[in-house]
Design a protein around this motif. Structure first.
Motif, short mmCIF file in Angstrom:
data_model
loop_
_atom_site.label_atom_id
_atom_site.label_comp_id
_atom_site.label_asym_id
_atom_site.label_seq_id
_atom_site.Cartn_x
_atom_site.Cartn_y
_atom_site.Cartn_z
N ARG A 208 7.34 16.24 12.60
CA ARG A 208 7.11 17.05 11.35
C ARG A 208 5.64 17.41 11.17
O ARG A 208 4.93 18.01 10.39
N ASN A 209 4.73 16.39 11.83
CA ASN A 209 3.36 16.03 11.78
C ASN A 209 2.87 15.83 10.30
O ASN A 209 1.78 15.83 9.92
N ARG A 210 3.77 14.93 9.62
CA ARG A 210 3.44 14.19 8.47
C ARG A 210 3.07 12.98 8.68
O ARG A 210 3.71 12.04 9.42
N PRO A 211 2.13 12.16 8.15
CA PRO A 211 1.67 10.74 8.51
C PRO A 211 2.79 10.16 7.75
O PRO A 211 3.22 10.26 6.59
N VAL A 212 3.15 8.79 8.48
CA VAL A 212 4.27 7.88 8.08
C VAL A 212 3.56 6.86 7.48
O VAL A 212 4.33 5.72 6.98
N GLY A 213 2.28 6.54 7.37
CA GLY A 213 1.61 5.62 6.71
C GLY A 213 1.58 5.66 5.23
O GLY A 213 2.10 6.75 4.60
N PRO A 214 1.29 4.74 4.55
CA PRO A 214 1.27 4.82 3.06
C PRO A 214 0.23 5.72 2.48
O PRO A 214 -0.93 5.85 3.19
N THR A 215 0.46 6.17 1.32
CA THR A 215 -0.26 7.00 0.43
C THR A 215 -1.15 6.68 -0.49
O THR A 215 -1.73 7.05 -1.12
N THR A 216 -1.05 5.14 -0.71
CA THR A 216 -1.80 4.64 -1.74
C THR A 216 -3.13 3.79 -1.40
O THR A 216 -3.69 3.04 -2.07
N PRO B 81 2.24 -6.57 2.95
CA PRO B 81 1.01 -6.40 1.99
C PRO B 81 0.60 -5.07 1.83
O PRO B 81 -0.12 -4.51 1.16
N GLY B 82 1.68 -3.94 2.18
CA GLY B 82 1.48 -2.65 1.68
C GLY B 82 1.33 -1.69 2.89
O GLY B 82 1.16 -0.39 2.80
N ALA B 83 0.87 -2.39 4.02
CA ALA B 83 0.15 -1.55 5.25
C ALA B 83 1.41 -1.11 5.96
O ALA B 83 2.68 -1.69 5.99
N ALA B 84 1.40 -0.23 6.89
CA ALA B 84 2.32 0.33 7.86
C ALA B 84 1.92 -0.25 9.29
O ALA B 84 0.72 -0.25 9.65
N LEU B 85 2.89 -0.85 9.82
CA LEU B 85 2.43 -1.44 11.18
C LEU B 85 3.23 -0.87 12.27
O LEU B 85 4.53 -0.58 12.40
N ILE C 286 4.62 -6.92 -11.19
CA ILE C 286 4.85 -7.40 -9.86
C ILE C 286 5.85 -6.40 -9.33
O ILE C 286 5.72 -5.78 -7.95
N ARG C 287 6.66 -5.67 -9.99
CA ARG C 287 7.65 -4.66 -9.57
C ARG C 287 6.90 -3.23 -9.52
O ARG C 287 7.20 -2.61 -8.43
N LEU C 288 5.67 -3.07 -10.10
CA LEU C 288 5.04 -1.88 -9.99
C LEU C 288 4.38 -1.97 -8.47
O LEU C 288 4.09 -0.91 -7.83
N LEU C 289 3.66 -3.10 -7.97
CA LEU C 289 3.47 -3.30 -6.53
C LEU C 289 4.36 -2.81 -5.61
O LEU C 289 4.00 -2.15 -4.46
N ALA D 138 6.45 -0.22 -5.77
CA ALA D 138 6.57 0.95 -5.80
C ALA D 138 5.11 1.51 -5.06
O ALA D 138 5.25 2.58 -4.48
N PHE D 139 4.13 0.53 -4.88
CA PHE D 139 3.06 0.99 -3.81
C PHE D 139 3.28 0.47 -2.62
O PHE D 139 2.31 0.49 -1.62
N GLY D 140 4.25 -0.27 -2.13
CA GLY D 140 4.62 -0.85 -0.99
C GLY D 140 4.13 -2.20 -0.58
O GLY D 140 4.33 -2.63 0.30
N MET D 141 3.67 -2.78 -1.68
CA MET D 141 3.38 -4.27 -1.68
C MET D 141 4.42 -5.15 -2.28
O MET D 141 4.51 -5.32 -3.50
N ASN D 142 5.39 -5.92 -1.41
CA ASN D 142 6.53 -6.19 -2.04
C ASN D 142 6.41 -7.73 -2.27
O ASN D 142 6.28 -8.54 -1.36
N VAL D 143 6.22 -8.11 -3.53
CA VAL D 143 6.11 -9.63 -3.98
C VAL D 143 7.36 -9.59 -4.59
O VAL D 143 8.03 -9.11 -5.63
N ASP D 144 8.17 -11.09 -4.37
CA ASP D 144 9.21 -11.48 -5.06
C ASP D 144 8.95 -12.00 -6.39
O ASP D 144 8.32 -12.90 -6.85
#
Length: 855
Positions: free
Chosen positions: A109-117, A190-194, A342-345, A347-353
């Protein structure tokens, strides 16, 4: 004495609770920032250690990554080096890496699949080795130029499944791929899309050249250190390439990460600083009033044999107990705050345990150091006053008050502080360099703030007589009593209002600087941007030539002028080399940009192998028209340019303060594979701007990574970026106001206790409960408005001086945010009313006879 101190502390624990909250907040922000930074750093250290190669061979020329990103350049080296690296003694294995960042991936649908942050979308070749940050968890590895893998987090966030078709918008052109597998991160995302493709596809479709790589990665054999292997590989390949060990690469990555984490850390430390600063006033006021109420108690202790040192020590022990309690709870809150961040990260795609939270021994040490220091420093002066209570005070219930002598001392100290503060602010206004001006401004702000706090009680009587002058006329005797109550103890009123003054001075000064910056940028955009529309990438990322081709085909598009960023290493007179990002502009620049020249013109500036610089930058580095500038490009090519023109001002439309510009023909000859950073578009004669915009947006739908902006959009973009800074300032203000409210509540609550007999007598002679509550509310409002007046005055002075400093950077428009000023004054009234709710309610519920009999 210790037993008496503990009993006194427990007897007054309710009155000390609000002061403990100030300690709690400051400790929580300090420890939370430390735990958060340590946890994220530890997590990424493990990521780098587990995924980075022992030795990485990189392309030549060490340009900053953001410079290459701005130009769309991808540094490469021959993939054939892999054979030579594998042959080096001590290499257990090696592989090539082909990774690019300047790509956009869109779904059906022509929508970017990468992060918006703001995190990047990375496209790379699939290796699947032991050092990979991901492992294949479903599907199969990609083969051919029509297959790809994507990371599991992106797939989950965008609802992607195996078999879906994506389109990759890369520098060489767009191409479709079908998802044939999902790869899951083995460590931290780290928050990136690969996006993963096979190696030949990465070379031809992502970079545009077969037989190249962005790096060659080598693993050391057992017993061979990374440093030794690095020397061997460097000896084999020569000095043309860059070589980094795993530790060096991890350090570099950590430094890049620190630029992001430091923002969060310093913001939290800023909150902690505000909490500490205003908390000091709250604690000073609390202990001063408690000591005044305990005059007879302290006098009895002196009469029974306690000396001054024991009394002083008793008060400091109470402060230490308060600091210990506040620090302990603050440490626990800091752990919770770090966990929330850490949990807020996530939400931005950076997953830290969060379960692997790092709690170093230094954290509790810092917590108790901050809490104890704050309380002991704040309680020292009240403790000294307590030690001066005479044994005779036990015979008469008198307060330890600050008389005229104290105010005279404050007048002298305030005057001595005001003179250097005024000198520093005047020096900042007159300084000729931004560095000296900023240093003097910081010094002036600090000294003037201290001077205002010290001299504040001197201003209580004149200011409150003015701001509260209408109260007797509007509210009658109740208004007159509330005004006199605020005037009764100038020192106490000044200390209570200081917390609010600090926050309002900060927000006023920063708002004034922010609105002035926005107005200056608006003026410069109006002055410099002559194009009807500008086509730019998200986050100012470069885009492929296909976008320019689509724009030129739009009906009604007249002049289309491309602009590219060109990273350069420029050798200045004297041999010093600096990194600059030049702007390469296509033909027709005068139709879309309004550049002012001190020497030369656009034709000379954009001539082959010619450049222009800002007049100020050229003068600072001993350059003039006709000077020769040796330069090197990101691909290590060298050239020599001639300075042909000097511009009169710096421009927000380009990057560096040098405002280096060149012709697009020059850039294409020396750096042919760079990408456009902007397209300036004018409507053709007879075409309405609205019609052209609609045509541009329709033609650019296949390219969601770019946007069409006019001057109004540009201004909105700049103001949005400035508003981020102002949002932080308003958050600091909110914290300062919160603690200021606690201070006013504390002062009024203790004042109600202090004036119990007086309140009982007033009620006995006919003052109703409603009138009593109104009297306390009006007193609170007067104190809050007094703090607001001081804060606004101080903030306006700071804002005026900050404007003079910003003028050195070309930001010359002066705007006073009258809306903010009005909101601050109205808000101070609300603060006063809210702070008085509980103390007024408590006072109105007193038993009249018990209050009259109170001692």
């Amino acid at each position: 004495m210790l037993r008496a101190t503990l009993r006194s502390f427990l007897a007054h624990k309710g009155r000390l609770l609000l002061s403990a909250l100030a300690v709690l907040l400051s400790v929580a922000f300090v420890t939370g920032s430390m735990i958060f930074s340590d946890t994220v750093n530890h997590t990424f250290d493990r990521l780098f250690a587990s995924t980075a190669a022992d030795v990485t061979v990189g392309p030549p020329e060490a340009f900053a990554e953001n410079q290459n990103y701005a130009s769309g350049q991808v540094g490469t080296l021959p993939a054939s080096l892999l054979t030579r690296v594998k042959a080096v003694p001590g290499v257990a294995g090696a592989r090539i890496d082909v990774t690019v960042q300047n790509v956009t991936v869109v779904d059906a649908r022509n929508r970017p699949v990468g992060p918006t942050t703001g995190a990047p979308t990375l496209a790379t070749n699939w290796s699947g080795g032991a050092r990979s940050s991901v492992r294949l968890t479903s599907g199969h590895a990609p083969h051919g130029d029509r297959e790809a893998l994507i990371d599991a987090d992106t797939a989950a966030n965008r609802g992607l499944r195996i078999g879906d078709t994506l389109r990759v918008l890369a520098q060489p052109g767009a191409f479709p791929v079908r998802l044939v597998g999902i790869a899951t991160f083995t460590t931290t995302n780290p928050g990136a899309a690969l996006l993963f493709v096979d190696t030949p596809t990465a070379q031809t479709r992502l970079v545009g050249r077969a037989g190249v790589a962005t790096s060659v990665q080598a693993d050391a054999a057992p017993g061979v250190s990374d440093a030794v292997l690095k020397r061997r590989i460097a000896a084999e390949l020569g000095p043309r390439y860059t070589y980094t060990t795993q530790a060096e690469q991890a350090k570099s990555a950590a430094e890049s990460l620190a630029t992001v984490l430091d923002v969060i850390k310093y913001v939290m430390l800023g909150f902690a600083g505000v909490a500490v600063l205003v908390g000091v006033f709250l604690i000073v006021n609390t202990f001063s009033m408690l000591i005044a109420q305990r005059t007879r108690e302290l006098g009895l202790l002196r009469a029974l044999g306690a000396d001054r040192r024991q009394v002083r020590r008793s008060v400091l022990v109470e402060a230490a107990l308060l600091g210990l309690a506040g620090s302990t709870v603050g440490l626990l809150c800091g752990i919770g705050l770090a966990s929330g961040l850490i949990r807020l990260l996530g939400a931005f795609g950076m997953n830290v345990d969060a379960s692997q939270m790092v709690l170093r021994a230094l954290v509790p040490v810092a917590a108790y150091a901050v809490g104890l220091v704050v309380t002991l420093v704040a309680a020292y002066l009240p403790a000294r006053r307590a030690s001066r209570v005479s044994p005779m005070a036990a015979l008469a219930d008198v307060e330890v008050t600050d008389g005229d002598r104290s105010l005279r001392g404050r007048a002298i100290a305030g005057g001595l502080l005001t003179l250097p503060a005024a000198g520093a602010l005047a020096g900042a206004s007159a300084a000729g360099s931004i560095g000296a001006a900023a240093s003097l401004l910081g010094l002036g702000i600090g000294l003037s703030l201290i001077a205002a706090v010290v001299a504040g009680p001197l201003l209580v009587r004149p200011v409150i007589r003015v701001v509260g002058g209408a109260l007797p006329r509007v509210f009658g005797p109740v208004g007159r009593m509330s005004q006199r109550n605020a005037l009764r103890n100038p020192r106490r009123t000044g200390a209570t209002a200081s917390a609010l003054m600090i926050g309002l001075a900060l927000v006023t000064g920063m708002s004034m600087a922010g609105t002035s910056m926005a107005s200056s940028f608006d003026h410069e955009i109006d002055k410099a941007l002559g194009a009807d529309f500008v086509v730019q990438g998200d986050h100012f990322a470069p885009f492929s030539p296909a976008v320019g081709n689509a724009v030129r085909k739009v009906r009604g598009a007249g002049q289309v002028v491309p602009m590219r960023y060109v990273p350069l290493l420029v050798t200045l007179p004297g041999g010093r080399t600096v990194k600059l990002t030049g702007a390469a502009i296509g033909p027709g620049a005068d139709d879309v940009l309004n550049l002012d020249y001190a020497r030369g013109d656009t034709a000379q500036a954009l001539a082959p192998d010619s450049v222009s610089l800002s007049q100020e930058y050229a003068a600072r580095h001993g350059l003039r028209v006709g000077s020769r500038l040796p330069v090197r490009f990101a691909d290590a090519r060298g050239a020599t340019f001639t300075l042909r023109a000097l511009t009169t001002s710096q421009s927000t439309l380009f990057g560096d303060d040098a405002t280096l510009t060149m012709g697009l023909v020059t850039a294409e000859r020396h750096l042919p594979r760079s990408q456009d950073a902007a397209l300036y578009v004018n409507a053709a004669p007879g075409t309405a701007k609205a019609a052209l915009r609609a045509g541009l947006e329709k033609a650019l739908r296949p390219y969601p990574q770019v946007e069409v902006r006019d001057q109004a959009d540009y201004k909105k973009l700049v103001r949005t970026q400035i508003s981020v800074l102002l949002t932080l300032v308003y958050a600091l203000l909110g914290l300062a106001i919160l603690i200021a409210v606690l201070g006013v509540v504390n002062t009024l609550a203790l004042s109600v206790v202090e004036r119990t007999r007086e309140i009982g007598l007033l009620r006995a002679i006919g003052l109703s409960r409603l009138q009593l509550r109104r009297m306390i509310r009006l007193e609170s409002v007067v104190i809050a408005v007094f703090g607001a007046v001081l804060g606004l005055g101080l903030g306006l002075v700071w804002g005026l001086v900050a404007h003079e400093v910003l003028a050195l950077e070309g930001i010359r428009a002066l705007t006073i945010p009258w809306t903010t000023v009005g909101a601050v004054m109205a808000g101070s009234v609300v603060v006063g009313l809210v702070a008085a709710l509980l103390p007024a309610l408590r006072a109105s519920r007193m038993n009249v006879l018990a209050a009259i009999a109170h001692e």
